[in-house]
Design an enzyme around this catalytic site. Structure first.
Site, PDB file in Angstrom:
ATOM      1  CB  CYS A  68      -7.724  -3.623 -44.745  1.00 16.12           C
ATOM      2  SG  CYS A  68      -9.272  -4.525 -44.495  1.00 16.12           S
ATOM      3  CG  HIS A 323      -9.226  -5.179 -48.722  1.00 19.24           C
ATOM      4  ND1 HIS A 323      -8.262  -5.399 -47.755  1.00 19.24           N
ATOM      5  CD2 HIS A 323      -8.711  -4.225 -49.551  1.00 19.24           C
ATOM      6  CE1 HIS A 323      -7.214  -4.635 -47.992  1.00 19.24           C
ATOM      7  NE2 HIS A 323      -7.459  -3.912 -49.069  1.00 19.24           N
TER       8      HIS A 323
END
Length: 388
Positions: A68, A323
């Site tokens: 990510c 994330h």
């Protein structure tokens, strides 16, 4: 029979001959229209970023396993028209092995894949494998600021054309002048250096929270006294003395990158995330933020210090597990999009403001990297030709 046959020959010629001429003319005309269409399309591809702008769709990147962070940074790079204009002029490596290990070339291939495909998302597999050859680990959580520096250094190192390397430097590098002055005498040392990002603290020396991005910028350029164990040796005094250390801004690039230092080390050697609210503006004028004593630039340079927010790389979760996603403002339709791996959607400024942060909610999205773009770009600054 002969008359009938002759009549048929005369009647066929006027019908068949114009048909062939017409077909030839239509074919020529079609080719001209196709050529015009291709030229127009190529011109548009040169001036804007890919499918996201051509079809009003933004293209996502599949998560390859904790990728990510890489995906978010790639979107920020490739949505920057000024960067893609440089990328399109790179020298293609001659051999297949060299092409597989060349980061600029693999990034260009990914850009073309995103532009030419009809999918909502594509996989950056080849680029990720290329990065692994340069010791960028796969399937691990990266720090966005460190990975941004790594990617930029690889791009700069592998671009063979000197003029492109210079353009890349001009596009991203910040020039500052460091001052170290003895508090006992007049001895002073000055040196110029360049930075890819401004690493802005979000706490002051007393661990008090800084309230706005402007406060962080002012604090970063605020002089610091070096006393006690931090004293420096003065050549003129011949001993260690208190010094005053300061930095002055000399030149700002077309794309200004600000690193909010949200992660800090505690006494227990564990990394802790600072999630308190820190607002940042859509428009940033450094002339209104920094004092005259914090700048070392002429009026022509300062006149270009008016910026508009282009992208935000945000982190959610804790320091040990989290994330990344990217909020990017399209340079063609001026709309904000959220790039969350393969999922992309249009968002509002209020959605972007949700990344300001909030105390004690470590899992919420918090802005980590801010990318500002000059509202009125100027010609590349000649003073950066020998930097970095």
């Amino acid at each position: 029979m002969g008359q009938t046959s002759g009549h048929q020959e005369r009647s066929e010629k006027p019908e068949v001959a114009p048909s062939k001429v017409m077909e030839a003319e239509i074919e020529v005309q079609n080719k001209k229209e196709e050529t015009k269409e291709v030229k127009a399309k190529n011109q548009k591809l040169i001036s804007v970023f890919g499918l996201a702008d051509l079809k009003n769709e933004a293209i996502g990147l599949y998560n390859l396993g904790q990728s990510c962070c890489l995906n978010s940074l790639l979107q920020v790079f490739l949505m920057n028209i000024h960067f893609t204009r440089i990328l399109r002029r790179i020298t293609v490596p001659p051999s297949p092995a060299q092409r597989r290990s060349n980061v600029p070339y693999q990034m260009l291939l990914l850009l073309e894949k995103m532009q030419s495909g009809k999918c909502k998302a594509v996989g950056p597999t080849e680029l990720a494998c290329c990065l692994s050859e340069h010791r960028v680990e796969l399937f691990v959580q990266h720090d966005a600021a460190q990975l941004f520096l790594t990617l930029w250094n690889l791009l700069k190192k592998q671009m063979k054309k000197p003029e492109l390397v210079k353009e890349l430097r001009d596009l991203y590098t910040i020039c500052i002048q460091e001052h170290v002055a003895c508090q006992k005498c007049s001895f002073e040392v000055k040196s110029k250096s360049t930075m890819l990002t401004l690493p802005l603290p979000v706490l002051d020396a007393n661990s008090h929270r800084l309230k706005t991005l402007e406060d962080c910028l002012q604090y970063f350029f605020h002089p610091e006294e070096l006393t006690g164990q931090n004293m420096c040796f003065c050549q003129q005094c011949g001993r260690k003395t208190p010094f005053l250390q300061s930095m002055k801004l000399v030149h700002l690039p077309q794309t200004l990158t600000l690193h909010l230092k949200r992660f800090c080390f505690e006494r227990s050697s564990r990394t802790h995330k600072l999630s308190h609210s820190l607002p940042f503006p859509q428009e940033l004028d450094l002339r209104q933020v920094l004092a005259e004593s914090q700048c070392q630039a002429d009026d022509n340079e300062k006149a270009t210090w008016h910026y508009e927010l282009f992208a935000v790389v945000a982190h959610s979760g804790s320091a040990s597990c989290g994330h990344y996603c990217a909020y990017i403002r399209s340079l063609t339709d001026c709309k904000w999009y959220c790039f969350n791996d393969s999922e992309v959607c249009q968002v509002s400024w209020d959605d972007v403001k949700c990344t300001y942060g909030r105390s004690n909610l470590y899992w919420r999205e918090t802005a980590y990297l801010l990318f500002y773009m000059k509202k009125h770009p100027q010609q590349p600054w000649p003073g950066l030709s020998g930097c970095l």
